[in-house]
Scaffold this active site. Structure first.
Site, PDB file in Angstrom:
ATOM      1  N   ILE A  12       0.836  -1.210   0.000  1.00 59.83           N
ATOM      2  CA  ILE A  12       0.000   0.000   0.000  1.00 59.83           C
ATOM      3  C   ILE A  12       0.869   1.257   0.000  1.00 59.83           C
ATOM      4  O   ILE A  12       0.565   2.237  -0.690  1.00 59.83           O
ATOM      5  CB  ILE A  12      -0.978   0.012   1.200  1.00 59.83           C
ATOM      6  CG1 ILE A  12      -1.737  -1.318   1.276  1.00 59.83           C
ATOM      7  CG2 ILE A  12      -1.958   1.173   1.075  1.00 59.83           C
ATOM      8  CD1 ILE A  12      -2.634  -1.460   2.488  1.00 59.83           C
ATOM      9  N   ASP A 126      -9.009  -2.579   9.819  1.00 58.17           N
ATOM     10  CA  ASP A 126     -10.298  -2.970  10.404  1.00 58.17           C
ATOM     11  C   ASP A 126     -10.151  -4.170  11.346  1.00 58.17           C
ATOM     12  O   ASP A 126     -11.051  -4.449  12.140  1.00 58.17           O
ATOM     13  CB  ASP A 126     -11.340  -3.266   9.312  1.00 58.17           C
ATOM     14  CG  ASP A 126     -10.947  -4.391   8.360  1.00 58.17           C
ATOM     15  OD1 ASP A 126      -9.852  -4.970   8.513  1.00 58.17           O
ATOM     16  OD2 ASP A 126     -11.759  -4.699   7.457  1.00 58.17           O
ATOM     17  N   TYR A 153      -1.019 -10.214  15.128  1.00 59.47           N
ATOM     18  CA  TYR A 153      -0.956  -9.062  14.213  1.00 59.47           C
ATOM     19  C   TYR A 153      -1.964  -7.987  14.614  1.00 59.47           C
ATOM     20  O   TYR A 153      -1.598  -6.828  14.829  1.00 59.47           O
ATOM     21  CB  TYR A 153      -1.214  -9.509  12.757  1.00 59.47           C
ATOM     22  CG  TYR A 153      -1.575  -8.351  11.850  1.00 59.47           C
ATOM     23  CD1 TYR A 153      -0.616  -7.410  11.480  1.00 59.47           C
ATOM     24  CD2 TYR A 153      -2.884  -8.168  11.380  1.00 59.47           C
ATOM     25  CE1 TYR A 153      -0.944  -6.330  10.671  1.00 59.47           C
ATOM     26  CE2 TYR A 153      -3.216  -7.093  10.573  1.00 59.47           C
ATOM     27  CZ  TYR A 153      -2.247  -6.182  10.222  1.00 59.47           C
ATOM     28  OH  TYR A 153      -2.587  -5.103   9.424  1.00 59.47           O
ATOM     29  N   LYS A 157      -1.432  -4.100  16.060  1.00 60.53           N
ATOM     30  CA  LYS A 157      -1.963  -2.896  15.406  1.00 60.53           C
ATOM     31  C   LYS A 157      -2.871  -2.121  16.372  1.00 60.53           C
ATOM     32  O   LYS A 157      -2.840  -0.894  16.413  1.00 60.53           O
ATOM     33  CB  LYS A 157      -2.736  -3.268  14.142  1.00 60.53           C
ATOM     34  CG  LYS A 157      -1.904  -3.829  13.006  1.00 60.53           C
ATOM     35  CD  LYS A 157      -0.896  -2.853  12.420  1.00 60.53           C
ATOM     36  CE  LYS A 157      -1.520  -1.731  11.634  1.00 60.53           C
ATOM     37  NZ  LYS A 157      -0.495  -0.859  11.002  1.00 60.53           N
ATOM     38  N   ASN A 252     -14.182 -15.883   0.730  1.00 56.25           N
ATOM     39  CA  ASN A 252     -12.898 -16.232   0.113  1.00 56.25           C
ATOM     40  C   ASN A 252     -13.088 -17.150  -1.097  1.00 56.25           C
ATOM     41  O   ASN A 252     -12.397 -16.999  -2.101  1.00 56.25           O
ATOM     42  CB  ASN A 252     -11.985 -16.916   1.140  1.00 56.25           C
ATOM     43  CG  ASN A 252     -11.585 -15.970   2.254  1.00 56.25           C
ATOM     44  OD1 ASN A 252     -11.586 -14.755   2.080  1.00 56.25           O
ATOM     45  ND2 ASN A 252     -11.245 -16.527   3.415  1.00 56.25           N
TER      46      ASN A 252
HETATM   47  P1  NAD Z   1       3.443  -4.889   3.328  1.00 57.57           P
HETATM   48  O1  NAD Z   1       3.831  -6.018   4.195  1.00 57.57           O
HETATM   49  O2  NAD Z   1       3.202  -5.126   1.863  1.00 57.57           O
HETATM   50  O3  NAD Z   1       4.545  -3.740   3.420  1.00 57.57           O
HETATM   51  C1  NAD Z   1       5.131  -3.352   4.633  1.00 57.57           C
HETATM   52  C2  NAD Z   1       6.358  -2.488   4.327  1.00 57.57           C
HETATM   53  O4  NAD Z   1       6.903  -2.049   5.571  1.00 57.57           O
HETATM   54  C3  NAD Z   1       7.479  -3.248   3.605  1.00 57.57           C
HETATM   55  O5  NAD Z   1       8.009  -2.447   2.567  1.00 57.57           O
HETATM   56  C4  NAD Z   1       8.518  -3.485   4.686  1.00 57.57           C
HETATM   57  O6  NAD Z   1       9.843  -3.544   4.183  1.00 57.57           O
HETATM   58  C5  NAD Z   1       8.305  -2.271   5.569  1.00 57.57           C
HETATM   59  N1  NAD Z   1       8.733  -2.506   6.964  1.00 57.57           N
HETATM   60  C6  NAD Z   1       8.449  -3.581   7.753  1.00 57.57           C
HETATM   61  N2  NAD Z   1       9.039  -3.443   8.946  1.00 57.57           N
HETATM   62  C7  NAD Z   1       9.694  -2.249   8.924  1.00 57.57           C
HETATM   63  C8  NAD Z   1      10.473  -1.530   9.872  1.00 57.57           C
HETATM   64  N3  NAD Z   1      10.712  -2.031  11.096  1.00 57.57           N
HETATM   65  N4  NAD Z   1      10.973  -0.336   9.512  1.00 57.57           N
HETATM   66  C9  NAD Z   1      10.755   0.164   8.287  1.00 57.57           C
HETATM   67  N5  NAD Z   1      10.042  -0.462   7.345  1.00 57.57           N
HETATM   68  C10 NAD Z   1       9.506  -1.656   7.667  1.00 57.57           C
HETATM   69  O7  NAD Z   1       2.159  -4.239   4.018  1.00 57.57           O
HETATM   70  P2  NAD Z   1       0.880  -3.524   3.370  1.00 57.57           P
HETATM   71  O8  NAD Z   1      -0.122  -4.562   3.037  1.00 57.57           O
HETATM   72  O9  NAD Z   1       1.326  -2.557   2.338  1.00 57.57           O
HETATM   73  O10 NAD Z   1       0.328  -2.745   4.649  1.00 57.57           O
HETATM   74  C11 NAD Z   1       0.753  -1.415   4.920  1.00 57.57           C
HETATM   75  C12 NAD Z   1       0.029  -0.917   6.146  1.00 57.57           C
HETATM   76  O11 NAD Z   1      -1.368  -0.925   5.938  1.00 57.57           O
HETATM   77  C13 NAD Z   1       0.262  -1.763   7.402  1.00 57.57           C
HETATM   78  O12 NAD Z   1       0.384  -0.907   8.497  1.00 57.57           O
HETATM   79  C14 NAD Z   1      -0.995  -2.608   7.509  1.00 57.57           C
HETATM   80  O13 NAD Z   1      -1.255  -2.931   8.849  1.00 57.57           O
HETATM   81  C15 NAD Z   1      -2.030  -1.667   6.944  1.00 57.57           C
HETATM   82  N6  NAD Z   1      -3.210  -2.274   6.317  1.00 57.57           N
HETATM   83  C16 NAD Z   1      -3.063  -3.205   5.327  1.00 57.57           C
HETATM   84  C17 NAD Z   1      -4.185  -3.736   4.696  1.00 57.57           C
HETATM   85  C18 NAD Z   1      -4.074  -4.741   3.575  1.00 57.57           C
HETATM   86  O14 NAD Z   1      -5.102  -5.245   3.108  1.00 57.57           O
HETATM   87  N7  NAD Z   1      -2.891  -5.062   3.087  1.00 57.57           N
HETATM   88  C19 NAD Z   1      -5.459  -3.305   5.084  1.00 57.57           C
HETATM   89  C20 NAD Z   1      -5.572  -2.361   6.109  1.00 57.57           C
HETATM   90  C21 NAD Z   1      -4.445  -1.851   6.700  1.00 57.57           C
HETATM   91  O1  TDX Z   2      -3.556 -19.138   1.376  1.00 55.18           O
HETATM   92  C1  TDX Z   2      -4.516 -18.513   1.870  1.00 55.18           C
HETATM   93  N1  TDX Z   2      -5.742 -19.120   1.924  1.00 55.18           N
HETATM   94  C2  TDX Z   2      -6.836 -18.525   2.477  1.00 55.18           C
HETATM   95  O2  TDX Z   2      -7.928 -19.118   2.497  1.00 55.18           O
HETATM   96  C3  TDX Z   2      -4.389 -17.189   2.423  1.00 55.18           C
HETATM   97  C4  TDX Z   2      -3.057 -16.483   2.399  1.00 55.18           C
HETATM   98  C5  TDX Z   2      -5.503 -16.606   2.991  1.00 55.18           C
HETATM   99  N2  TDX Z   2      -6.692 -17.258   3.039  1.00 55.18           N
HETATM  100  C6  TDX Z   2      -7.852 -16.584   3.656  1.00 55.18           C
HETATM  101  C7  TDX Z   2      -7.622 -16.054   5.056  1.00 55.18           C
HETATM  102  C8  TDX Z   2      -8.516 -14.826   5.094  1.00 55.18           C
HETATM  103  O3  TDX Z   2      -9.827 -15.194   5.474  1.00 55.18           O
HETATM  104  O4  TDX Z   2      -8.143 -15.447   2.857  1.00 55.18           O
HETATM  105  C9  TDX Z   2      -8.536 -14.332   3.657  1.00 55.18           C
HETATM  106  C10 TDX Z   2      -7.596 -13.170   3.400  1.00 55.18           C
HETATM  107  O5  TDX Z   2      -6.345 -13.523   3.935  1.00 55.18           O
HETATM  108  P1  TDX Z   2      -5.079 -12.536   3.882  1.00 55.18           P
HETATM  109  O6  TDX Z   2      -4.840 -12.139   2.464  1.00 55.18           O
HETATM  110  O7  TDX Z   2      -3.980 -13.162   4.650  1.00 55.18           O
HETATM  111  O8  TDX Z   2      -5.652 -11.231   4.594  1.00 55.18           O
HETATM  112  P2  TDX Z   2      -6.291 -10.973   6.051  1.00 55.18           P
HETATM  113  O9  TDX Z   2      -5.894 -12.006   7.020  1.00 55.18           O
HETATM  114  O10 TDX Z   2      -7.756 -10.736   5.847  1.00 55.18           O
HETATM  115  O11 TDX Z   2      -5.551  -9.598   6.438  1.00 55.18           O
HETATM  116  C11 TDX Z   2      -5.393  -8.540   5.453  1.00 55.18           C
HETATM  117  O12 TDX Z   2      -6.360  -7.538   5.639  1.00 55.18           O
HETATM  118  C12 TDX Z   2      -6.235  -6.682   6.756  1.00 55.18           C
HETATM  119  C13 TDX Z   2      -3.997  -7.940   5.504  1.00 55.18           C
HETATM  120  O13 TDX Z   2      -3.029  -8.949   5.317  1.00 55.18           O
HETATM  121  C14 TDX Z   2      -3.777  -7.184   6.782  1.00 55.18           C
HETATM  122  O14 TDX Z   2      -2.495  -6.564   6.763  1.00 55.18           O
HETATM  123  C15 TDX Z   2      -4.845  -6.120   6.895  1.00 55.18           C
HETATM  124  O15 TDX Z   2      -4.739  -5.454   8.110  1.00 55.18           O
END
Ligand code: NAD
Ligand code: TDX
Length: 339
Positions: A12, A126, A153, A157, A252
């Site tokens: 993100i 969320d 996790y 958060k 899913n």
């Molecule tokens: P990601 O795992 O793809 O990226 C995380 C980034 O943070 C990476 O580039 C990593 O190198 C960097 N990082 C990790 N530890 C670090 C540290 N100690 N110092 C500096 N950099 C560090 O994560 P994402 O999916 O892009 O999520 C970004 C943010 O959004 C997170 O805070 C996550 O909780 C939040 N978020 C994600 C989702 C989602 O669906 N992916 C949804 C809601 C909120």
């Molecule tokens: O191999 C898989 N099989 C499967 O059934 C994986 C990786 C996931 N899942 C399921 C678990 C969850 O119900 O799919 C759903 C989505 O899983 P993830 O992609 O791991 O996401 P989730 O656990 O929902 O968390 C994500 O959304 C909120 C992000 O990774 C978080 O960083 C964010 O805060």
């Protein structure tokens, strides 16, 4: 305006860097990222060509490095994306989640206080609200829903969110917090559901669905999340929490079938595997506050967003093939073999 974007080499954060460079070409953007397994400098290739962008490698929990950077750069705004973000990894090894997600947040806020940052924005999730039952589609997470976490996790958060609110109340730090639902789109690391299923399907590997695949997630195209954060850091009220989501709940198994359909692959690739421990049942955001107060609404509907995403993975095979050929193989073996 100078903005620090932490975690900008991840999913993100990198999308946010590109969004901001495009939307505000006169802003300076500095990215601080430790380049953990989830960070990838290649993702920022396009930004690195822009003179308004700078990359710094470092850990948000490294006080000396963070304080030096703040002193030198004099940031106006800090947006903290940096985190350990994968629930499954937090179940295997919680420690690093507490260090980065809680102590890293504290370090950034201490530096923000000392160097008088005008806005500290915490990118939250969320998942801090826990989950909702599958048989109550009338229930949604609002900003008033109590914090109630399930995984290491989400607990890390939520801890960070409480600390951010404490820094506002106790020290007057000008903060905002956003809690978004599941994102999808370009540069999503292939350990997460959507990119994992796309990569496996393209490689004719089994698609591991946890439990019965009936858990529900509320999916938002990543650019719409970036747009919301841009609005919050400019027009959001200091001290407030904003939920972000587009009312797009899917099971899913629906997502997995949709990916197979778009790729023209057989549903025989689906395999049901042992469920995630403590698996949250349903997430669903009520985005009324950000709609009413800031005028935000999503631009990309799921049917378009998922096509764009699948096409992006088809057109950028080298990006994800390189990732899954490395240490990811060991991760995959550990998490999925004999599951
Ligand atoms: P990601 O795992 O793809 O990226 C995380 C980034 O943070 C990476 O580039 C990593 O190198 C960097 N990082 C990790 N530890 C670090 C540290 N100690 N110092 C500096 N950099 C560090 O994560 P994402 O999916 O892009 O999520 C970004 C943010 O959004 C997170 O805070 C996550 O909780 C939040 N978020 C994600 C989702 C989602 O669906 N992916 C949804 C809601 C909120
Ligand atoms: O191999 C898989 N099989 C499967 O059934 C994986 C990786 C996931 N899942 C399921 C678990 C969850 O119900 O799919 C759903 C989505 O899983 P993830 O992609 O791991 O996401 P989730 O656990 O929902 O968390 C994500 O959304 C909120 C992000 O990774 C978080 O960083 C964010 O805060």
């Amino acid at each position: 305006m100078k903005i620090l974007v932490t975690g900008g080499a991840g999913f993100i954060g990198s999308n946010f860097v590109y969004y901001m460079l495009d939307k505000h070409p006169n802003y300076d953007i500095v990215c601080l990222d430790a380049l953990t397994y989830a960070g990838n400098l290649k993702t920022l290739d396009g930004a690195l060509k822009n003179p308004k962008f700078k990359f710094v490698k470092g850990d948000i929990a490294d006080r000396e490095l963070v304080f030096d950077l703040f002193e030198k750069e004099e940031f106006d705004i800090v947006v903290n994306f940096a985190a350990e973000s994968h629930v499954d990894r937090s179940i295997e090894d919680p420690g690093i989640f507490l260090k980065t997600n809680i102590l890293g947040t504290q370090t950034l806020m201490d530096a923000s206080r000392k160097y008088n940052v005008k806005r500290y924005h915490q990118v939250s999730t969320d998942e801090v609200y826990g989950d909702l039952p599958l048989d109550r589609p009338d229930l949604f997470f609002t900003e008033e829903t109590p914090i109630h976490t399930s995984s290491p996790y989400s607990a890390s958060k939520a801890s960070a969110d409480l600390l951010v609110q404490a820094y506002h109340r106790t020290f007057g730090l000008p903060i905002t917090i956003s809690r978004c639902s599941n994102n999808y789109g370009p540069y999503h690391f292939p350990e997460k559901l959507i990119p994992l299923m796309i990569a496996n399907a393209l490689n004719n590997k089994k698609l591991p669905v946890y439990g019965e695949g009936l858990n529900v997630r509320d999916w938002l195209y990543v650019e719409d999340h970036c747009k919301a954060i841009d609005m919050i850091i400019h027009d959001g009220k200091v001290g407030e929490v904003y939920n972000i989501g587009g009312h797009n709940e899917k099971t899913n198994i629906y997502i997995v079938r949709k990916i197979l359909e778009l790729l023209g692959k057989s549903e025989d690739l689906i395999t049901y595997v042992t469920d995630r421990k403590g698996h949250d049942l349903r997430y669903a955001i009520d985005p009324t506050k950000i709609k009413n107060d800031l005028g935000w609404e999503p631009d990309t509907m799921f049917d378009d967003g998922i096509v764009k995403t699948v096409n992006w993975y088809l057109e950028n095979k080298s990006w994800w093939e390189e990732i899954i050929s490395g240490e990811y193989q060991d991760y995959y073996e550990k998490m999925y073999s004999n599951r």
